[in-house]
Design a protein around this motif. Structure first.
Motif, PDB file in Angstrom:
ATOM      1  N   GLU A 277      34.211  58.918  47.950  1.00 18.42           N
ATOM      2  CA  GLU A 277      35.291  59.249  47.022  1.00 18.42           C
ATOM      3  C   GLU A 277      36.140  58.020  46.707  1.00 18.42           C
ATOM      4  OE1 GLU A 277      38.498  61.396  49.979  1.00 18.42           O
ATOM      5  OE2 GLU A 277      36.394  61.950  49.970  1.00 18.42           O
ATOM      6  N   LYS A 278      36.350  57.152  47.705  1.00 15.91           N
ATOM      7  CA  LYS A 278      37.114  55.930  47.444  1.00 15.91           C
ATOM      8  C   LYS A 278      36.369  55.014  46.477  1.00 15.91           C
ATOM      9  CE  LYS A 278      39.747  55.745  51.757  1.00 15.91           C
ATOM     10  NZ  LYS A 278      40.039  54.969  52.975  1.00 15.91           N
TER      11      LYS A 278
ATOM     12  N   ASP B 167      42.374  63.178  46.585  1.00 19.52           N
ATOM     13  CA  ASP B 167      42.035  64.592  46.776  1.00 19.52           C
ATOM     14  C   ASP B 167      41.173  65.096  45.623  1.00 19.52           C
ATOM     15  OD1 ASP B 167      43.386  64.748  49.122  1.00 19.52           O
ATOM     16  OD2 ASP B 167      45.151  65.762  48.310  1.00 19.52           O
ATOM     17  N   GLN B 168      41.538  64.690  44.391  1.00 16.73           N
ATOM     18  CA  GLN B 168      40.789  65.142  43.231  1.00 16.73           C
ATOM     19  C   GLN B 168      39.380  64.563  43.209  1.00 16.73           C
ATOM     20  OE1 GLN B 168      41.762  67.544  40.908  1.00 16.73           O
ATOM     21  NE2 GLN B 168      43.106  67.786  42.654  1.00 16.73           N
ATOM     22  N   VAL B 169      39.256  63.294  43.568  1.00 18.59           N
ATOM     23  CA  VAL B 169      37.920  62.702  43.636  1.00 18.59           C
ATOM     24  C   VAL B 169      37.097  63.363  44.733  1.00 18.59           C
ATOM     25  CG1 VAL B 169      36.623  60.571  44.030  1.00 18.59           C
ATOM     26  CG2 VAL B 169      38.695  60.527  42.653  1.00 18.59           C
ATOM     27  N   ALA B 170      37.749  63.704  45.841  1.00 19.46           N
ATOM     28  CA  ALA B 170      37.047  64.416  46.911  1.00 19.46           C
ATOM     29  C   ALA B 170      36.520  65.753  46.418  1.00 19.46           C
ATOM     30  CB  ALA B 170      37.995  64.626  48.099  1.00 19.46           C
ATOM     31  N   ALA B 171      37.373  66.480  45.666  1.00 21.63           N
ATOM     32  CA  ALA B 171      36.935  67.766  45.117  1.00 21.63           C
ATOM     33  C   ALA B 171      35.787  67.581  44.138  1.00 21.63           C
ATOM     34  CB  ALA B 171      38.114  68.462  44.424  1.00 21.63           C
TER      35      ALA B 171
ATOM     36  N   GLU C 258      35.603  52.616  41.144  1.00 20.11           N
ATOM     37  CA  GLU C 258      34.753  52.311  39.985  1.00 20.11           C
ATOM     38  C   GLU C 258      35.441  52.715  38.684  1.00 20.11           C
ATOM     39  OE1 GLU C 258      30.422  53.432  38.011  1.00 20.11           O
ATOM     40  OE2 GLU C 258      31.107  54.463  39.809  1.00 20.11           O
ATOM     41  N   VAL C 259      36.019  53.918  38.652  1.00 19.56           N
ATOM     42  CA  VAL C 259      36.694  54.394  37.443  1.00 19.56           C
ATOM     43  C   VAL C 259      37.870  53.478  37.088  1.00 19.56           C
ATOM     44  CG1 VAL C 259      38.065  56.280  36.481  1.00 19.56           C
ATOM     45  CG2 VAL C 259      35.980  56.789  37.740  1.00 19.56           C
TER      46      VAL C 259
ATOM     47  N   GLN D 128      38.369  46.419  53.376  1.00 15.13           N
ATOM     48  CA  GLN D 128      38.226  45.732  52.095  1.00 15.13           C
ATOM     49  C   GLN D 128      38.261  46.725  50.938  1.00 15.13           C
ATOM     50  OE1 GLN D 128      34.715  43.300  52.353  1.00 15.13           O
ATOM     51  NE2 GLN D 128      35.403  42.313  54.244  1.00 15.13           N
ATOM     52  N   LEU D 129      37.609  47.871  51.137  1.00 15.02           N
ATOM     53  CA  LEU D 129      37.631  48.906  50.102  1.00 15.02           C
ATOM     54  C   LEU D 129      39.045  49.432  49.891  1.00 15.02           C
ATOM     55  CD1 LEU D 129      36.165  50.778  48.121  1.00 15.02           C
ATOM     56  CD2 LEU D 129      35.603  52.266  50.049  1.00 15.02           C
ATOM     57  N   ASP D 130      39.769  49.663  50.987  1.00 18.56           N
ATOM     58  CA  ASP D 130      41.153  50.133  50.874  1.00 18.56           C
ATOM     59  C   ASP D 130      42.017  49.117  50.134  1.00 18.56           C
ATOM     60  OD1 ASP D 130      40.677  52.522  52.143  1.00 18.56           O
ATOM     61  OD2 ASP D 130      41.275  51.802  54.121  1.00 18.56           O
ATOM     62  N   ALA D 131      41.823  47.834  50.432  1.00 13.41           N
ATOM     63  CA  ALA D 131      42.603  46.792  49.763  1.00 13.41           C
ATOM     64  C   ALA D 131      42.281  46.738  48.280  1.00 13.41           C
ATOM     65  CB  ALA D 131      42.325  45.438  50.417  1.00 13.41           C
ATOM     66  N   ALA D 132      40.992  46.851  47.928  1.00  8.67           N
ATOM     67  CA  ALA D 132      40.602  46.835  46.513  1.00  8.67           C
ATOM     68  C   ALA D 132      41.161  48.044  45.781  1.00  8.67           C
ATOM     69  CB  ALA D 132      39.073  46.800  46.403  1.00  8.67           C
TER      70      ALA D 132
END
Length: 323
Positions: free
Chosen positions: A82-83, A65-69, A88-89, A24-28
């Motif tokens: 990170e997802k 990748d950037q959110v992970a960093a 949210e952003v 569900q998160l991936d779909a959103a």
């Protein structure tokens, strides 16, 4: 009627798609990325690619990748954190663009009169930082050093501002902690409310992406350090003092800020450049009266920097405090 992409995002956010929570998160996230690609949403980043990036100009994998960093995890770990952070952003950006777009909808408070102006700074006032009625109070807490070599220079100068006009320039040396001014007006508390306005610009060299607190405006009371009833800059964003994210910021441009403080429920509403970017209840409740301090206050572990401010106002409505 929502578009197909908007409906897909709503369905995913409301759990109407099949599969696990991760599915569900991936779909959103996929739906939000598609929706935001045409809206020029700037997403703050840290890590290998200088921020900000924009959907449609950056691949989703690079964004993750950037959110992970940013969250301090390995690239391509694809954690829920990170997802969810990127989602949210994106959702905040989509909502802001939709409500502030061509429909004419405004986040200026509905039904709120312009109010009356109670106090405004006059930067041409003689002895501006020495208890002038239209200036700032002289107190022992205007400056604070992190160590013996990092004492900020007092008073902050009134200078020709970037882009024109004049402004107060607040500069902290490396490991400096505080250079603030206290507007010479009343204190606050009880069950009332107050409206505040000012303009600010983050100068060249301001540590925008540092992951530590830097307060640029605060209602100071007997609560926590850093203060909660405040505006701070952290990790490329403007935040409420309790860490609640508001919006990305950039160095070298002026922002118009309006803050409504409702003291009974500890509510703080923030508009930036005419757009409501945050409305939070329970931010802080101080047993002693609040008084306004504004300028540059940060963790002493951070490098120095420069901040410009002008147009400090206090009033009883949104229109009265626009600088």
């Amino acid at each position: 009627m929502p578009t197909a992409d908007e409906q897909a995002l709503l369905d995913a956010l409301l759990g109407r798609v099949g599969g696990t929570v991760i599915d569900q998160l991936d779909a959103a996230l996929a739906a939000a990325w598609t929706l935001s690609s045409g809206l020029d949403i700037a997403v703050p980043t840290t890590g290998g690619t200088p921020g900000p990036f924009r959907p449609g100009h950056t691949a989703l994998d690079i964004a993750l990748d950037q959110v992970a960093a940013r969250w301090g995890v390995a690239p391509r770990a694809r954690t829920l954190v990170e997802k969810a952070a990127l989602l949210e952003v994106l959702v905040r950006g989509i909502v802001a663009k939709r409500t502030g777009g061509s429909s004419g909808t405004s986040d200026t408070p509905d039904g709120t009169s312009a109010g009356t102006l109670e106090w405004a700074v006059d930067l041409s006032t003689p002895r501006l930082f020495d208890d002038a009625a239209s200036g700032y109070r002289s107190t022992s807490w205007n400056t604070e050093a992190g160590d013996a070599r990092s004492t900020p220079a007092w008073p902050p100068p009134v200078v020709d501002a970037p882009g024109g006009g004049t402004a107060v320039r607040f500069t902290l040396p490396h490991r400096g902690k505080r250079i603030e001014v206290e507007p010479n007006h009343r204190t606050f508390g009880g069950s009332g409310e107050a409206w505040f306005g000012f303009q600010f610009l983050l100068g060249d060299g301001f540590p925008l992406w540092a992951d530590d607190w830097r307060v640029i405006w605060q209602l100071h009371g007997n609560d926590t350090d850093p203060p909660r009833f405040a505006l701070q800059v952290r990790d490329g964003e403007l935040r409420i003092g309790d860490g609640w994210s508001l919006c990305p910021l950039a160095v070298g441009r002026w922002y118009q800020a309006v803050v409504r403080a409702e003291f009974g429920e500890g509510r703080m509403s923030v508009w930036l450049d005419g757009r409501l970017v945050g409305d939070r209840v329970g931010v802080g409740r101080s047993p002693t009266p609040y008084y306004l301090k504004t300028g540059y206050y940060q963790s002493s572990a951070l490098p120095g920097g420069t901040l410009y401010q002008r147009g400090h106002k206090l009033g009883s409505g949104y229109g009265a405090v626009l600088a």
